[in-house]
Design a protein around this motif. Structure first.
Motif, short mmCIF file in Angstrom:
data_model
loop_
_atom_site.label_atom_id
_atom_site.label_comp_id
_atom_site.label_asym_id
_atom_site.label_seq_id
_atom_site.Cartn_x
_atom_site.Cartn_y
_atom_site.Cartn_z
N PRO A 135 -15.48 -3.95 -3.87
CA PRO A 135 -14.53 -3.98 -2.75
C PRO A 135 -15.08 -3.34 -1.48
O PRO A 135 -14.81 -3.83 -0.38
CB PRO A 135 -13.33 -3.18 -3.30
N PHE A 136 -15.86 -2.26 -1.62
CA PHE A 136 -16.43 -1.62 -0.44
C PHE A 136 -17.41 -2.56 0.27
O PHE A 136 -17.43 -2.63 1.51
CB PHE A 136 -17.14 -0.33 -0.83
N ALA A 137 -18.18 -3.30 -0.52
CA ALA A 137 -19.09 -4.29 0.07
C ALA A 137 -18.30 -5.38 0.77
O ALA A 137 -18.70 -5.87 1.83
CB ALA A 137 -19.98 -4.89 -1.02
N LEU A 182 0.83 -1.20 0.00
CA LEU A 182 0.00 0.00 0.00
C LEU A 182 0.86 1.25 0.00
O LEU A 182 0.56 2.23 -0.70
CB LEU A 182 -0.93 -0.01 1.22
N SER A 183 1.94 1.24 0.76
CA SER A 183 2.85 2.40 0.81
C SER A 183 3.51 2.62 -0.55
O SER A 183 3.64 3.78 -1.00
CB SER A 183 3.92 2.18 1.88
N PHE A 193 -8.27 -2.07 -3.92
CA PHE A 193 -8.16 -3.53 -3.79
C PHE A 193 -7.30 -3.93 -2.60
O PHE A 193 -7.61 -4.89 -1.89
CB PHE A 193 -7.58 -4.13 -5.08
N LEU A 194 -6.20 -3.20 -2.37
CA LEU A 194 -5.33 -3.53 -1.25
C LEU A 194 -6.02 -3.28 0.09
O LEU A 194 -5.85 -4.05 1.04
CB LEU A 194 -4.03 -2.72 -1.33
N LEU A 195 -6.81 -2.21 0.16
CA LEU A 195 -7.57 -1.97 1.39
C LEU A 195 -8.57 -3.09 1.64
O LEU A 195 -8.83 -3.47 2.79
CB LEU A 195 -8.30 -0.63 1.29
N THR A 196 -9.13 -3.64 0.56
CA THR A 196 -10.07 -4.76 0.69
C THR A 196 -9.36 -6.02 1.17
O THR A 196 -9.84 -6.73 2.05
CB THR A 196 -10.76 -5.04 -0.66
#
Length: 318
Positions: free
Chosen positions: A210-212, A66-67, A113-116
């Motif tokens: 992804p939010f779901a 993510l970074s 996507f990475l946050l998911t």
């Protein structure tokens, strides 16, 4: 007016935030400072994770990715804007504009996507702690990141190919500080119905999906935390999710704010100002959120700098 063939369009004009000359040094200094903080902060996260073997875990593997993506995300737009301010030129070539759209959509998608994936990692860690190391093995982690890259690349490629089919008239002024896809579509003289449909479908599928998934993961996490009997156990589980949840909240709230402000005001300049929040402010704050609330990161960075200091040679002079 007949549309000009897109091959005859050599460049576009990025209007930026303000045309007032007296504000340009202020804007340049502000964005340069934010960009340097973003790059330095995320590089420190990468340094901490790579230098400390205790941080070679799935959570920090995803955090380091993510970074890296956040550095690339901001580097897609900010350097070009700074160069334009410094050279007092607002031009960007057609090829440069398409390239900027491609990488901007690519890294924005990777962020989502990475946050998911990180939400799924927290779900496994809290709801299935005994099987965590078995489920989140290195092969699965690498596969998840690879899938994130593939889906982002395909989406970005599709959006750029759809943009290449558009024809543009003489109006080539983009009221933004970078080549934003929606602004490009609005400038087109040819039919944009298919482009709009693809954009909305991609936003719904790759943004809402992804939010779901994140909401589902955290609904399970809340259910598991509710079943923990001890207060200390509940606090430990919540603190493990706090940093990630803060980043998710910040990212999605700023993205939602951009679209709501754009829809409410119908002002492209206000949309450009709002987009700074998720394209620069959020990547800048991510390292602070993870480092300030994370003892492991702070200890790893402290160990790196202490080691660097003690390894310096001492020169004795007579």
């Amino acid at each position: 007016m007949e549309p000009v063939n897109l091959t005859q369009i050599s460049e576009f004009v990025l209007l930026g935030f303000s045309e007032k000359p007296e504000l340009q040094p202020l804007i340049f200094g502000l964005f340069l400072s934010m960009y340097l903080i973003t790059v330095l902060g995320n590089l420190l996260i990468l340094l901490a994770v790579s230098s400390d073997s205790h941080l070679h875990t799935p959570m920090y593997f995803f955090l380091s990715n993510l970074s890296l993506v956040d550095i690339c995300f901001t580097s897609t737009t900010v350097p070009k804007m700074l160069v334009n301010i410094q050279t007092q030129s607002k031009a960007i070539t057609y090829a440069g504009c398409i390239t900027q759209i491609y990488f901007y959509i690519l890294f924005a998608g990777l962020d989502i996507f990475l946050l998911t994936v990180m939400a799924y990692d927290r779900f496994v860690a809290i709801c299935h702690p005994l099987h965590y190391t078995v489920i989140m093995n290195p092969r699965l982690c690498e596969l998840l990141v690879l899938i994130c890259w593939i889906m982002s690349i395909l989406n970005s490629l599709l959006q750029c190919l759809m943009t290449l089919r558009l024809s543009f008239c003489m109006d080539v002024e983009i009221p933004h500080f970078f080549c934003e896809l929606n602004q490009m579509i609005k400038l087109a003289c040819s039919d944009t119905f298919l482009n709009n449909m693809v954009t909305y479908f991609s936003a719904l599928l790759l943004g809402g999906g992804p939010f779901a998934g994140i909401l589902y993961s955290y609904s399970k996490i809340v259910s598991c935390i509710h079943g923990i009997s001890s207060a200390q156990g509940k606090y430990k589980a919540l603190s493990a999710c706090a940093s990630h949840l803060s980043v998710v909240f910040l990212f999605y709230c700023t993205v939602l704010g951009v679209y709501l402000s754009s829809a409410a005001t119908h002002n492209a300049r206000s949309s450009a100002t709002a987009s700074v929040m998720y394209s620069l402010v959020t990547p800048m704050l991510n390292p602070f959120i993870y480092s300030l609330r994370n003892k492991d990161i702070k200890q790893a960075l402290k160990a790196v700098f202490v080691k660097e200091t003690t390894n310096r040679p001492v020169v004795l002079r007579l």
